[in-house]
Every structure is written in structure tokens, then in C-alpha cells.
Design an enzyme around this catalytic site. Structure first.
Site, short mmCIF file in Angstrom:
data_model
loop_
_atom_site.label_atom_id
_atom_site.label_comp_id
_atom_site.label_asym_id
_atom_site.label_seq_id
_atom_site.Cartn_x
_atom_site.Cartn_y
_atom_site.Cartn_z
N HIS A 50 1.20 -1.55 0.09
CA HIS A 50 0.02 0.32 0.10
C HIS A 50 0.81 1.03 -0.17
O HIS A 50 0.18 2.15 -0.55
CB HIS A 50 -1.16 0.01 0.49
CG HIS A 50 -1.63 1.41 1.49
ND1 HIS A 50 -3.18 1.15 0.58
CD2 HIS A 50 -2.02 2.83 1.87
CE1 HIS A 50 -3.64 2.48 1.09
NE2 HIS A 50 -2.63 3.41 1.75
N SER A 95 -7.89 4.55 -2.12
CA SER A 95 -8.90 3.46 -1.92
C SER A 95 -8.81 3.03 -0.59
O SER A 95 -8.55 3.61 0.77
CB SER A 95 -8.50 1.62 -2.62
OG SER A 95 -7.24 1.87 -2.37
N HIS A 96 -10.47 2.68 0.09
CA HIS A 96 -10.44 2.26 1.55
C HIS A 96 -10.81 0.90 1.45
O HIS A 96 -11.98 0.51 2.04
CB HIS A 96 -11.22 3.57 2.53
CG HIS A 96 -10.00 3.37 3.50
ND1 HIS A 96 -10.65 4.03 4.85
CD2 HIS A 96 -8.27 3.43 3.74
CE1 HIS A 96 -9.79 4.13 5.90
NE2 HIS A 96 -8.50 4.27 4.75
N ASP A 118 -5.05 15.10 2.27
CA ASP A 118 -4.35 15.20 0.80
C ASP A 118 -4.12 16.33 0.38
O ASP A 118 -3.69 16.74 -0.37
CB ASP A 118 -4.36 14.02 0.31
CG ASP A 118 -4.25 12.53 0.17
OD1 ASP A 118 -2.35 12.54 1.49
OD2 ASP A 118 -4.34 11.25 0.46
#
Length: 740
Positions: A50, A95-96, A118
Site C-alpha cells: 500500500h 481506496s479504502h 491529501d
């Protein structure tokens, strides 16, 4: 000589933390000794899939990232594009997925919070969010729980923090039953000359930790959960999921923006995956420096936390600000007024000292590692790959075309994959901030740009069924569809962000699909003039050996010179001419109709002519700028049938149309050929439309007119708009058990 508490027994612990034996040996080579537990924890997260992109870097380099409007491409917290008028847009998608499967509400909520930070880290005010969600059958109890939790989490966080949720997509397919996808995109705006980066400027700069206290929630959250496959019973990973507080985030946003506007910061970095470890390593490595880090300065929710826990906790609502020492008091005062905790976490040291991160905790040194070894010099793999098989021939194979067209249209309208997602987006505040021109239900969201007379349009799109059949074609089709949705509003597509959702990179066939998808995306972006400014790769999307379809999700941003020229997608009134742009062919491989009638996934996805797609976008922008369009609606899932349903239901205006010539009626309705748009045009503009389309080389067919309360195709079907509305609007609530 400094001594460190060793990680014991290392040969077992590194494997538990997801590091291979080879990676552990590499760490020994970097350090020249055994790592401490804190160091091993830092490496395990920073070298995770990740955080490090270790399996995807070699492929992502093939994506185009340069463009005249690009102010910041990949490598920072988010991409930045110049909108003109001295204003820039900052946007990114991430993504999560795994956290949202483990704990749907908090997983989705913190995904929204993370992508908002971000955008904030670049110095921009977050303005709006979109999302791209995928689940299994919504009528199944587990999927219902996941959907309800994810939607509630997105709505709660976005609504409370005051960032509008203005669009996205929701897809249902059995392949996502064991691994839902939750991709979140946020856009923000700022003066074009005020770009911040997450790097220090000179030795002596102070790293100030701002925001919430640090706790054990989220230890190994996004970084670890996203770097391994799921197995049955993985609900035990719930403590790994971060817990969000949108009200704390709102305070953090305002404090950071005041600091940015006051010129008090040299850099700003979000604390997301891998927490403090990632933030300090990245800001130091980008600057070619080191940092002295004092973990005793970290406000803890749990005083018993160990050093490694403090370093890797992914507790939310935290930022790392880089500050000149002479401005520290001013920074702390701003934070105090906003009620935001702030303390000096570290001090930058010269690069000629080895670029070391030296971490102290409770009187001792717990870690001393080169920052670059964590952030830049981790393992990079060219994993074995098996190129995907060529797509099967016969796109119409095993797809029946003998059904009654009226029944087919109603069946498509009542399928949750095609049906209205009103149940979802009515839970979102889509107007907060007063910038929304067009929100959910439109082809693309349209937002006014503050400080400018312009607007931006944004859309997210992807089709896992197409990509499963042909990875390169599926990825290219995703780019084309997202850009087409933006162009339908009249906006010129200008840049791309992406979230590439795939199964385990340790499978050669998965890496083959991934590589092909990157190539397809690169080709589409090059042909359409769309630089990729950043994004996210999400691997290990599989459960108990059952992978999802490869699912590249594409976000496109477009520029609209005049917000009042934005084109709606619904038929707004009677008396308009209905036109179809583009060519319709019998293309049913991977289509919704194929899934509904055969349950199969076979054939080829629709063909994509990128030159024709680019010509279509240019034509749409030109028609909108000339104010010739009353409505424009992309054809995608469900083909012309669903485009007509959506245009009539949303506008409450019927239509009488013919079908594209030369095809069986049902094929003309359910084909999902690419590069097509449904238009509504005032009759007085029809001749000019036809002329401009011919000059652009875009096929244009006059289908009929709007009016009445029925959707009619003479000799083929005649359906009341009220019946269509009943099927289209009730499908998802009925699947969720809210309607009998």
C-alpha cells in the site's frame, strides 16, 4: 555506540509483519545490524504494498503525467492542475477497500477524511468529494450491511466536515461480495501560485504535529489491511480500522488554511497510512535530509503505548507542518485559537549526516534509519506475469435477443446495477459550500470555481466486467467513459486520477492483467490528451482465493469556461429533437443484458476507437459553448435503453423515438457500444448540429422528439414514464428490503 532494543525473535516477527525473508535481509544490509522492534515496524509498513507500490512502480511509469496544465504530477499528496484566472484545482482518488469490509462505517468515513487531508496538504481548501463503490447482491444480508454502513460513513463524515458529496457511482456484481471497493475522490481549489509540498526547505526547520491525539486505533490500518488478502473470519481485524472525527477534521482544515494563507508554513504533510513513520520519512527523503524525532512530544490517548505503536498508529485527523523556527510561536498560536493540539515532533538535519531519522522515546533512541531507505529505496519488484488471453470471439455469443423490448427495458431499469442510486446520494449533503451546479444523478458533477468565473466537471467511472474480458480495453474504456461524462456537461476534460483495484500481485495472471490495464489506460490518456496526475493502486482485493474483477476506476476533471453553459443530462421540456451521436453496433460482451439473461461473462467488450472518442469530446464541448444543447447524456451500462429511461424519468418528460437503423430492435436498445451520447436539441438548432457533427466526423442520427408522458418506440414499445420511474427508483430500496 547507541544501542537499540532488538526485535525478538526477528525471524518470526518480520514474517508476522508481512516482510519476506529477503526483505528482512535487505533491512539488515541497510542498517548493518538487527533492527529494533520500532524500526522493523516502520519498515514493514513503509515497504508494504500500500505504501511503497513495490509491485506496481515499474508499470505505472508508463502512464503519461506531463501536460501544459499540470502544476504537480505523481509523487506528492495530490495532483494539481492550472484552471486559469490564477486558480488551481487539486484532486486525487484513493481506496479504502479492506478497512471498509472490516468495519464499513469507519472504514468509509476515514477514507473520506484521508483523501480530504491529501488535498489540504497541497494548500487547497477541500471543496467536494465523489466516490466509486462496488458490492455484491444488495439483497443479501452481508452486502446490505456493507452498503448501509459504507454509505452512512461517507455521508456522516462529508456532511459533518462540510465537504459536499457531489457524485460517483455504485456498482453491484457478485465478484465483489467478498471484497467491496470503496474509492474516494476529493477536489479542492487554491491560488495557482501557492502550491505547498510535503518537504522541508532547510536544516533546522521544525516538524510540528497538529491535530488529534494518537491512539492504538488504526495500527496497521490502511497499510497492512490493504497489503494482504482476506480470509474467512478476518472480522478480527476490526481494531486495525481507524476511527474518524469529522468535527476535529474541520478544525484542522481551518487551522491549516489560516497557516497557509498567512505564509507561516514551509510544507505540509498528511498523516495517513503508516502514520508518523510515513510522514517523517517522506518529508525528509523528499528534501534529501534527516530528522531528529521526539515521540515524547506526541499527545497520546493511551499513555501505555510503546514506541512502535506511536510510530505506526494511523489515528486520524493529524497533519505534519514544516515550520521555520522564527515562526513557531505564530503557528502554535493559530492552532491554539482553533483548538487544535500542536507540538514540535522533530527538527530537520542536514543531508550530509546520512539523512538519518533518529527517533527518541522515553530517554532512549528507539530507531535510527536512513529516511530514503523507508520512503524511496524500498524493494521494487518486476513480478512474474502472464499476459491475459486474447478476448474470445463472438461478442453476441450466448446473449438472447428474442425478449420483448418493453419487458427488457423494464428489467434493465429495475436491475440495481442500472437503477437509480437516489437511496444512496440522498444521504449526502451535496450542496454545502454553495459551489454545486450539478450533483448526483448528472453525467458529471459540476462545481463553480471560487475566485474565477469558471467551473469544473468531475466524473468517476470503471467497468470490471469489461476489464475481466480484456484488461487493456477495459481500462481504456474506463478513461473514455469518464472523460465522455465530463464532456457531456460541456467541459473540456483536462486530467486524470486513477485507482487501480486488483487481486494479489503474487499471482502472475493478476500482474499480467494489471500490466495490460496500465497499457490500455496509457494509450487512452495519450490519445485523449489527459495526463495522469496521481492516484492509488489497491492490490490483494480477494477473499479466500476469490478475486474481484480487475477494476481500474478513473476520475476525470474538466474545465468549463462558463458555469451557466453546463448541459444537464435529463430531457428538460417537450418539443425538443432527440439525437444520437456515435455508432451503434451489436456489442454485448460484458453488458448488463448479458449478465441479466445468461449470468455469463463472455465475448469481447465494446470496441473503442480513440480518435472517434476524441472527436466526440471536441464536438460536445463545441456544441455546449454555442448553447445548442438542451441535454446530453452518455450511453454506458444498459445502453440506449437506460439512457432513455434516465433522461425521461429525471426530467419527467416523455419521448417518441425510432431506433438506430440496421439493427434488431432489442440489440439497438441494449448494446453498450462506446463513444455514444444522447442529445436533446431545440428544433431550430438541428441543422447546425448536423453540420457540425458531419464536419467533426461524428455519426449523428435524429431519433425523434420529446413530449408526452410515455417513452414510445413505434411498433416496438410504449411505456408510461410513471411505470419506468416506479421500476427505476424502487429497485434499490426493494433490494434492501425497504419496499415490499
Amino acid at each position: 555506540m547507541t544501542t537499540y532494543p532488538a526485535a525478538a525473535p526477528p525471524t518470526q516477527l518480520h514474517r508476522q509483519l508481512g516482510l519476506t525473508d529477503e526483505e528482512y535481509q535487505r533491512i539488515l544490509g541497510v542498517l548493518g545490524r538487527e533492527p529494533s522492534r520500532a524500526e522493523l515496524a516502520m519498515y514493514s509498513l513503509m515497504w508494504s504494498e500500500h505504501c511503497s507500490y513495490k509491485s506496481s512502480k515499474v508499470h505505472l511509469r508508463r502512464l503519461p503525467s506531463q501536460g501544459a496544465r499540470v502544476l504537480q504530477g505523481p509523487g506528492e499528496n495530490a495532483g494539481v492542475v492550472d484552471l486559469g484566472d490564477g486558480v488551481a484545482a487539486v484532486f486525487k482518488i484513493e481506496s479504502h477497500n479492506h478497512p471498509s469490509f472490516v468495519e464499513p462505517f469507519q472504514g468509509a468515513a476515514t477514507g473520506v477524511g484521508g483523501i480530504i487531508r491529501d488535498i489540504l496538504a497541497m494548500g487547497a481548501r477541500p471543496a467536494a468529494s465523489l466516490n466509486s463503490l462496488r458490492f455484491g447482491d444488495p439483497s443479501e444480508p452481508l452486502q446490505r450491511r456493507l452498503l448501509e454502513g459504507v454509505v452512512a460513513g461517507i455521508g456522516h463524515y462529508g456532511n459533518c466536515v462540510g465537504v459536499a458529496t457531489v457524485g460517483g457511482e455504485v456498482v453491484f456484481d457478485p465478484c465483489y461480495a467478498g471484497n467491496p471497493l470503496v474509492n474516494a475522490l476529493t477536489v479542492g481549489f487554491m491560488p495557482a501560485g501557492r502550491l505547498l509540498t510535503g518537504r522541508a526547505e532547510q536544516p533546522g526547520d521544525l516538524a510540528v504535529l497538529m491535530g488529534a491525539k494518537t491512539g492504538r486505533d488504526g495500527i496497521g490500518g490502511a497499510s497492512v489491511l490493504a497489503s494482504a488478502s482476506f480470509e474467512e473470519g478476518d472480522g478480527a481485524k476490526r481494531p486495525n480500522v481507524q476511527v474518524g472525527d469529522p468535527f476535529q477534521e474541520k478544525l484542522l482544515i481551518e487551522a491549516c488554511l489560516e497557516l497557509v494563507e498567512g505564509g507561516l508554513l514551509r510544507g505540509l504533510q498528511d498523516l495517513g497510512a503508516a502514520g508518523i513513520s510515513c510522514a517523517v520519512a517522506e518529508v525528509a527523503a523528499r528534501a534529501g535530509m534527516g530528522m531528529e524525532v521526539d515521540l515524547d512530544a506526541v499527545a497520546l490517548r493511551e499513555p501505555s503505548m510503546e514506541a512502535w505503536e506511536v510510530l505506526v498508529s494511523e489515528s486520524q485527523e493529524r497533519m505534519l507542518a514544516l515550520v521555520a523556527p522564527v515562526q513557531l510561536d505564530d503557528v502554535l498560536e493559530v492552532c491554539r485559537r482553533w483548538g487544535v493540539l500542536a507540538s514540535v515532533l522533530g527538527e530537520m538535519t542536514p543531508g550530509d549526516s546520512g539523512g538519518l531519522l533518529r527517533v527518541r522515546f522515553r530517554g532512549g533512541v528507539v530507531a535510527e534509519v536512513p529516511a530514503a531507505s523507508l520512503a524511496d529505496d524500498g524493494p521494487v519488484y518486476s513480478r512474474p506475469l502472464v499476459p491475459p488471453d486474447p478476448p474470445a470471439t463472438g461478442a453476441v455469443a450466448e446473449v438472447p435477443l428474442d425478449a420483448d423490448p418493453a419487458e427488457a427495458v423494464l428489467a434493465l431499469a429495475a436491475d440495481p446495477a442500472c437503477a437509480s442510486k437516489r437511496w444512496v446520494w440522498e444521504q449526502y449533503d451535496r450542496f454545502v459550500g454553495h459551489a454545486t451546479v450539478a450533483g448526483p444523478g448528472s453525467d458529471a458533477a459540476v462545481l463553480r470555481v471560487p475566485g474565477s468565473g469558471r467551473a469544473v466537471a468531475l466524473a468517476t467511472d470503471g467497468n470490471g466486467r469489461f476489464t475481466a474480458l480484456d484488461p487493456a480495453a477495459g481500462a481504456a474504456l474506463a478513461v473514455a467513459e469518464a472523460a465522455r461524462n465530463v464532456a457531456c456537461t460541456g467541459a473540456q476534460p483536462i486530467a486524470v486520477t486513477n485507482c487501480l483495484n486488483f487481486a494479489s500481485p503474487e499471482r502472475p495472471e493478476v500482474m499480467g492483467s494489471f500490466a495490460a490495464a496500465v497499457d490500455g489506460m496509457a494509450a487512452a490518456c495519450q490519445a485523449l490528451g489527459l495526463p495522469v496526475t496521481g492516484g492509488n493502486v489497491s492490490f490483494y482485493n480477494e477473499s479466500s482465493g476469490r478475486p474481484i474483477h480487475p477494476t481500474p476506476v478513473v476520475g476525470v476533471i474538466g474545465l468549463l469556461e462558463d458555469p451557466t453553459a453546463a448541459v444537464p443530462s435529463a430531457f428538460p421540456r417537450p418539443g425538443l429533437d432527440v439525437w444520437l451521436l456515435g455508432e451503434t453496433r451489436v456489442e454485448l460482451g460484458g453488458s448488463v443484458w448479458q449478465r441479466l439473461t445468461s449470468g455469463r461473462l463472455a465475448g469481447r467488450p465494446p470496441a473503442l476507437d480513440l480518435a472517434a472518442e476524441a472527436a466526440l469530446h471536441r464536438l460536445l464541448v463545441s456544441l455546449a459553448s454555442r448553447r445548442l444543447l438542451a441535454a446530453a447524456h452518455d450511453l454506458s451500462d444498459g445502453g440506449l435503453a437506460i439512457a432513455l429511461v434516465e433522461a425521461t424519468v429525471a426530467g419527467g418528460v416523455g419521448a417518441t423515438v425510432t431506433l438506430p437503423p440496421g439493427l434488431p430492435p432489442l440489440a439497438a436498445l441494449v448494446s453498450e457500444s462506446a463513444s455514444r451520447v444522447l442529445l436533446a436539441v431545440p428544433p431550430a438548432s438541428a441543422e447546425e448540429l448536423a453540420t457540425l457533427a458531419a464536419e467533426a466526423g461524428v455519426p449523428a442520427v435524429h431519433l425523434g422528439t420529446t413530449g408526452g408522458d410515455r417513452l414510445a418506440v413505434p411498433g416496438v414499445l410504449d411505456l408510461p414514464v410513471s411505470h419506468l420511474r416506479g421500476a427505476y427508483e424502487a429497485a434499490l430500496p426493494r433490494a434492501l428490503g425497504e419496499l415490499a
